[in-house]
Write an enzyme that holds these catalytic residues in place. Structure first.
Site: not given
Ligand code: MN
Ligand code: MN
Length: 380
Positions: A88, A91, A267, A269, A274, A313
């Site tokens: 890759r 960059h 729960h 966050h 998420e 969720h």
């Molecule tokens: Mn990268």
């Molecule tokens: Mn979660």
């Protein structure tokens, strides 16, 4: 045996028109939603299987960004494969990069703004983090590799990175010659084909590769394998955040393993949205959004899930094998609030007044401890 028709609890009817049966089979909770689902929740799932594959010499990449999954504004994901020796290209990009090795091994290199270098070989379960705009590369070792990349912007794309070849080709030749000392004929001989991912030589053992003793003060690599798991009844949670990986200043990552017959408990966050990536098994998740409603989605390995900030969720293992997924946040800490623990630690009379039908023995069962994962049923 449940029917394969949208019929549930006396509601619905058979499908008479055209149908994509395999898709319906993969989405049982969309075909027959739980009766608690309602409202206008946006799509919270996109599978890498539905993402465009960009093929190149020696590898490929596919991405799930805000374009594919509009709710995912905070994080974009790329799934990339490099054959042995494939590179890759050198960059950089505007966003930070969090990498997780899915299989095989790769060599990662980088240099920071103080000329300090970083080189490491990483393997399945290892992670790396490149701060924004820090130039870097990834190369497949002799076994090749596949990995997941996560970026702190839903609009990231692999099509929008700054490639070293593109930069050199688009600065006036006399400037390149004056600055880098590259003779004009060598500049004119640069192969014009897009590199991005291209075949290179299989790298030598790492020791020979070091070109500098002036290395970055905080390592750009770490591993989920060395994280001490939170042991739960029904699975484990491994959290990697800035406390354990200091350079990772605005992302955090957890691997959750849920046994059959268990679930990541209800729960939410208190930090951020998420972003999930399913590694193995089968799952379902219901997300409650105060302004939109409630919807339940089904997930399999290779799917991306998303949960908006503060939305409650759970993630249930609906299969017969261990279900594993990554949860990622654009936050240096990873924390959650447990519904059960909150109810257990709230004055009893207050909870009783909310739910007069709950008996004392039911209320006594609420657990004051953080559980993380709970059993949903007893397996035979
Ligand atoms: Mn990268
Ligand atoms: Mn979660």
């Amino acid at each position: 045996m449940k029917s394969n028709e949208p019929i549930s609890e006396g509601l619905g009817a058979t499908i008479l028109g055209p149908r994509n049966y395999p898709r319906e089979q993969q989405n049982p909770d969309l075909l027959r939603p739980p009766p608690t689902d309602r409202g206008l929740v946006p799509n919270l799932r996109f599978s890498f299987a539905d993402a465009h594959m960009r093929l190149s010499e020696g590898g490929w990449a596919r991405e799930v960004t805000q374009r594919e999954l509009p709710i995912a504004t905070k994080i974009a994901g790329v799934n990339m494969r490099l054959n042995p020796g494939a590179i890759r290209e050198l960059h950089w990009h505007l966003q930070v990069e969090l990498g997780y090795v899915l299989s095989g091994g790769c060599r990662i290199t980088a240099m920071d703004q103080h000329g300090r270098t970083f080189v490491d070989d990483v393997f399945g379960g290892d992670v790396w983090f490149f701060p924004k705009a820090i130039p870097h590369s990834i190369q497949g070792l002799k076994e090749g590799c596949e990995f997941l990349l996560m970026f702190d912007d839903g609009c990231f794309s692999e099509y929008n990175t700054l490639l070293v070849s593109d930069v050199i080709e688009h600065i006036p030749r006399e400037i390149i010659e004056a600055n880098l000392g590259i003779p004009l004929n060598e500049i004119l001989s640069i192969d014009k084909k897009q590199r991005w991912i291209f075949q290179g030589r299989i790298p030598e053992l790492l020791a020979k590769d070091y070109i500098s003793k002036n290395t970055v003060p905080q390592s750009f690599s770490s591993s989920m394998k060395k994280i001490e798991p939170i042991m739960c009844d029904g699975g484990t949670i491994r959290i990697l955040d800035q406390a354990k990986f200091p350079v990772m200043n605005n992302m955090s990552l957890a691997i959750v393993e849920v046994e059959p017959g268990a679930m990541r408990e209800i729960h939410w966050h208190p930090m951020e949205d998420e972003w999930q990536y399913y590694l193995s098994g089968e799952a379902r998740m219901t997300v409650y959004m105060p302004d939109a409603g409630v919807r339940t989605f089904d997930y399999k390995a290779g799917d991306v899930g998303c949960v908006p900030f503060a939305a409650p969720h759970y993630v249930e293992n609906t299969g017969t094998t261990t279900m594993r997924f990554l949860e990622t946040f654009r936050s240096p800490v990873l924390e959650d609030v447990s519904l059960q623990q909150w109810l257990a630690l709230t004055p009893r009379e207050l909870v009783e007044d909310h739910f007069p039908s709950f008996t004392k023995s039911t209320l006594d069962k609420f657990n004051k401890d953080y559980l993380g994962i709970v059993r949903t049923k007893t397996l035979k």
